[in-house]
Design a protein around this motif. Structure first.
Motif, PDB file in Angstrom:
ATOM      1  N   PHE A   1      20.655  -9.814  13.161  1.00  0.00           N
ATOM      2  CA  PHE A   1      19.709  -9.140  14.066  1.00  0.00           C
ATOM      3  C   PHE A   1      19.333  -7.748  13.568  1.00  0.00           C
ATOM      4  N   PHE A   2      19.691  -7.434  12.327  1.00  0.00           N
ATOM      5  CA  PHE A   2      19.507  -6.084  11.798  1.00  0.00           C
ATOM      6  C   PHE A   2      18.037  -5.667  11.782  1.00  0.00           C
ATOM      7  N   ASP A   3      17.152  -6.551  11.323  1.00  0.00           N
ATOM      8  CA  ASP A   3      15.736  -6.194  11.227  1.00  0.00           C
ATOM      9  C   ASP A   3      15.134  -5.923  12.600  1.00  0.00           C
ATOM     10  N   ARG A   4      15.549  -6.684  13.608  1.00  0.00           N
ATOM     11  CA  ARG A   4      15.036  -6.443  14.957  1.00  0.00           C
ATOM     12  C   ARG A   4      15.577  -5.127  15.522  1.00  0.00           C
ATOM     13  N   LEU A   5      16.841  -4.863  15.239  1.00  0.00           N
ATOM     14  CA  LEU A   5      17.479  -3.656  15.765  1.00  0.00           C
ATOM     15  C   LEU A   5      16.862  -2.393  15.179  1.00  0.00           C
ATOM     16  N   THR A   6      16.425  -2.459  13.922  1.00  0.00           N
ATOM     17  CA  THR A   6      15.911  -1.271  13.235  1.00  0.00           C
ATOM     18  C   THR A   6      14.391  -1.252  13.158  1.00  0.00           C
ATOM     19  N   TRP A   7      13.721  -2.126  13.906  1.00  0.00           N
ATOM     20  CA  TRP A   7      12.263  -2.212  13.838  1.00  0.00           C
ATOM     21  C   TRP A   7      11.602  -0.865  14.086  1.00  0.00           C
ATOM     22  N   ALA A   8      11.992  -0.190  15.158  1.00  0.00           N
ATOM     23  CA  ALA A   8      11.365   1.092  15.490  1.00  0.00           C
ATOM     24  C   ALA A   8      11.756   2.172  14.499  1.00  0.00           C
ATOM     25  N   ASP A   9      13.030   2.208  14.080  1.00  0.00           N
ATOM     26  CA  ASP A   9      13.447   3.213  13.104  1.00  0.00           C
ATOM     27  C   ASP A   9      12.668   3.080  11.803  1.00  0.00           C
ATOM     28  N   ASP A  10      12.409   1.850  11.363  1.00  0.00           N
ATOM     29  CA  ASP A  10      11.632   1.652  10.140  1.00  0.00           C
ATOM     30  C   ASP A  10      10.256   2.280  10.263  1.00  0.00           C
ATOM     31  N   ARG A  11       9.638   2.168  11.418  1.00  0.00           N
ATOM     32  CA  ARG A  11       8.299   2.704  11.607  1.00  0.00           C
ATOM     33  C   ARG A  11       8.315   4.208  11.844  1.00  0.00           C
ATOM     34  N   ARG A  12       9.346   4.690  12.488  1.00  0.00           N
ATOM     35  CA  ARG A  12       9.450   6.134  12.715  1.00  0.00           C
ATOM     36  C   ARG A  12       9.696   6.876  11.401  1.00  0.00           C
ATOM     37  N   PHE A  13      10.632   6.379  10.623  1.00  0.00           N
ATOM     38  CA  PHE A  13      11.044   7.108   9.429  1.00  0.00           C
ATOM     39  C   PHE A  13      10.320   6.653   8.164  1.00  0.00           C
ATOM     40  N   GLY A  14       9.497   5.599   8.273  1.00  0.00           N
ATOM     41  CA  GLY A  14       8.819   5.073   7.090  1.00  0.00           C
ATOM     42  C   GLY A  14       8.025   6.105   6.315  1.00  0.00           C
ATOM     43  N   PRO A  15       7.138   6.870   6.951  1.00  0.00           N
ATOM     44  CA  PRO A  15       6.368   7.865   6.195  1.00  0.00           C
ATOM     45  C   PRO A  15       7.246   8.929   5.544  1.00  0.00           C
ATOM     46  N   GLU A  16       8.312   9.354   6.226  1.00  0.00           N
ATOM     47  CA  GLU A  16       9.216  10.337   5.629  1.00  0.00           C
ATOM     48  C   GLU A  16       9.925   9.744   4.410  1.00  0.00           C
ATOM     49  N   LYS A  17      10.341   8.491   4.514  1.00  0.00           N
ATOM     50  CA  LYS A  17      11.004   7.864   3.374  1.00  0.00           C
ATOM     51  C   LYS A  17      10.054   7.734   2.189  1.00  0.00           C
ATOM     52  N   ARG A  18       8.810   7.340   2.440  1.00  0.00           N
ATOM     53  CA  ARG A  18       7.831   7.241   1.360  1.00  0.00           C
ATOM     54  C   ARG A  18       7.682   8.586   0.650  1.00  0.00           C
ATOM     55  N   ARG A  19       7.576   9.654   1.435  1.00  0.00           N
ATOM     56  CA  ARG A  19       7.415  10.989   0.851  1.00  0.00           C
ATOM     57  C   ARG A  19       8.656  11.404   0.059  1.00  0.00           C
ATOM     58  N   LEU A  20       9.824  11.227   0.658  1.00  0.00           N
ATOM     59  CA  LEU A  20      11.050  11.708   0.031  1.00  0.00           C
ATOM     60  C   LEU A  20      11.466  10.842  -1.148  1.00  0.00           C
ATOM     61  N   PHE A  21      11.332   9.519  -1.021  1.00  0.00           N
ATOM     62  CA  PHE A  21      11.733   8.644  -2.119  1.00  0.00           C
ATOM     63  C   PHE A  21      10.836   8.841  -3.338  1.00  0.00           C
ATOM     64  N   GLY A  22       9.638   9.390  -3.132  1.00  0.00           N
ATOM     65  CA  GLY A  22       8.765   9.672  -4.264  1.00  0.00           C
ATOM     66  C   GLY A  22       9.375  10.656  -5.243  1.00  0.00           C
ATOM     67  N   ARG A  23      10.374  11.417  -4.810  1.00  0.00           N
ATOM     68  CA  ARG A  23      11.032  12.376  -5.700  1.00  0.00           C
ATOM     69  C   ARG A  23      11.908  11.689  -6.753  1.00  0.00           C
ATOM     70  N   LEU A  24      12.136  10.386  -6.608  1.00  0.00           N
ATOM     71  CA  LEU A  24      12.938   9.655  -7.580  1.00  0.00           C
ATOM     72  C   LEU A  24      12.114   9.222  -8.787  1.00  0.00           C
ATOM     73  N   ARG A  25      10.814   9.317  -8.713  1.00  0.00           N
ATOM     74  CA  ARG A  25       9.932   8.796  -9.752  1.00  0.00           C
ATOM     75  C   ARG A  25      10.255   9.420 -11.116  1.00  0.00           C
ATOM     76  N   GLY A  26      10.337   8.546 -12.128  1.00  0.00           N
ATOM     77  CA  GLY A  26      10.466   8.995 -13.510  1.00  0.00           C
ATOM     78  C   GLY A  26      11.782   9.643 -13.862  1.00  0.00           C
ATOM     79  N   ARG A  27      12.842   9.348 -13.134  1.00  0.00           N
ATOM     80  CA  ARG A  27      14.132   9.989 -13.402  1.00  0.00           C
ATOM     81  C   ARG A  27      15.142   9.051 -14.066  1.00  0.00           C
ATOM     82  N   GLY A  28      14.731   7.877 -14.494  1.00  0.00           N
ATOM     83  CA  GLY A  28      15.645   6.979 -15.181  1.00  0.00           C
ATOM     84  C   GLY A  28      16.230   5.928 -14.262  1.00  0.00           C
ATOM     85  N   LYS A  29      17.257   5.234 -14.741  1.00  0.00           N
ATOM     86  CA  LYS A  29      17.835   4.094 -14.031  1.00  0.00           C
ATOM     87  C   LYS A  29      18.492   4.529 -12.727  1.00  0.00           C
TER      88      LYS A  29
END
Length: 343
Positions: A152-180
């Motif tokens: 039931f994990f995906d159902r439980l975190t449905w709202a959190d995924d949408r709330r934090f999705g834009p922040e994760k996209r922005r922050l995870f972009g800092r990993l680009r081009g840093r290797g494995k």
């Protein structure tokens, strides 16, 4: 790649409605049981207990729709402190003269509490700093818990995924081009969509059931993702295997977080970066206490809510390069570095 969802303004309306509903129910429950002349201390204790019970019930129902943190934290405040204040007022005979006004006060208290948390979240958000069991037994218990949660994990975190999705996209972009990259805590793969498309990565999770659900999402990633079942407390990789690591709401659940962080330190190359999107214990006094109170229950079915992750990262040997609040000071983005020059 799948486009990350954008938070809806309906979440804001939902937050206020949930807060008002909690306040109304707490005020009504208190008024039903406590009348003038009731011992004030007992009334306050009873009011707190009623409020926490109502908050937990509403949180379980509304959290998956509105977000666990944004529902549970204000709800716990409204339940505990609202119940105490309403009970004290009613025991002194100073309450509203009729039911309608009493419930109105509860709704107003709930709405004001939500507004206060939203304002404080805006104040705290952004950069903070500059650029008991045996291990095997504990890991087995944690694996069984998350295997069960995977259903039931995906159902439980449905709202959190949408709330934090834009922040994760922005922050995870800092990993680009840093290797494995080593991705710790793959879960069901919901966060793969927020990662840069050109990253070569290995994603691990303790739960084989979680990984089974993550497989299709991993296959759809442009660079491909290697999935491996592994315990972060005993990583099956040689020293210095990765250039960077990422964990997402993982070290709230690791039985021995410091052991796990030291393992991440070991498998990173000197100069490697460690990025964490984690929830931690609040430094806001009453909120931190609430998280402490809620943790004995939460960790039986999910994560601990009061981990001191920033301090643990430092204790594992990392240098903190950056820290940013994402929700109040509970959900954080942490950037850490393993000292030394890259080979």
């Amino acid at each position: 790649m799948e486009t990350p969802p954008v938070p809806s303004p309906l979440f804001t309306l939902g937050d206020y409605l949930a807060g008002m509903a909690t306040g109304v129910l707490v005020a009504g429950a208190v008024r039903s049981l406590i009348s003038p002349g009731f011992d004030m201390v007992l009334a306050m204790l009873l009011g707190m207990a009623l409020g926490m019970g109502i908050h937990l019930l509403l949180g379980a129902l509304l959290g998956p729709l509105l977000g666990m943190f944004q529902t549970m934290v204000p709800g716990a405040w409204i339940g505990m402190y609202g119940g105490m204040l309403f009970a004290m007022r009613d025991s002194m005979g100073a309450g509203s003269p009729g039911w309608a006004k009493a419930l109105g006060v509860g709704a107003l208290f709930g709405a004001a509490s939500v507004a206060g948390f939203r304002l404080y979240d805006r104040i705290l958000r952004g950069p903070v700093n500059g650029p008991g069991e045996e291990p095997a037994e504990a890991a087995g218990s944690a694996r069984r818990k998350w295997d069960a949660a995977s259903r039931f994990f995906d159902r439980l975190t449905w709202a959190d995924d949408r709330r934090f999705g834009p922040e994760k996209r922005r922050l995870f972009g800092r990993l680009r081009g840093r290797g494995k990259l080593l991705f710790i805590g793959a879960g069901t793969g919901n966060d793969f969509r927020y990662l840069p498309p050109d990253l070569a990565m290995t994603a691990i999770d303790l739960s084989p059931e979680m990984l089974a659900r993550a497989a299709a999402k991993a296959a759809g990633h442009p660079a491909g993702i290697e999935l491996r079942q592994a315990d972060v407390q005993r990583l099956p990789f040689p020293d210095g295997s990765f250039d960077q690591a990422l964990s997402v709401c993982t070290f709230c659940s690791v039985p021995d977080p410091l052991r796990g962080l030291r393992e991440v330190y070991r498998v990173l190359r000197p100069g490697g970066r460690f990025f964490l999107f984690e929830h931690v214990r609040s430094r806001i006094g009453p909120v931190g206490v609430l998280l402490d109170v809620m943790t004995p229950l939460s960790r039986r079915i999910g994560p601990a809510l009061n981990r001191e992750t920033v301090g643990n990262v430092k204790a594992a040997g990392f240098r903190i390069a950056g820290e940013e609040n994402v929700y109040l000071d509970i959900v954080k983005w942490i950037e850490a570095e393993k000292p030394g020059e890259p080979a």
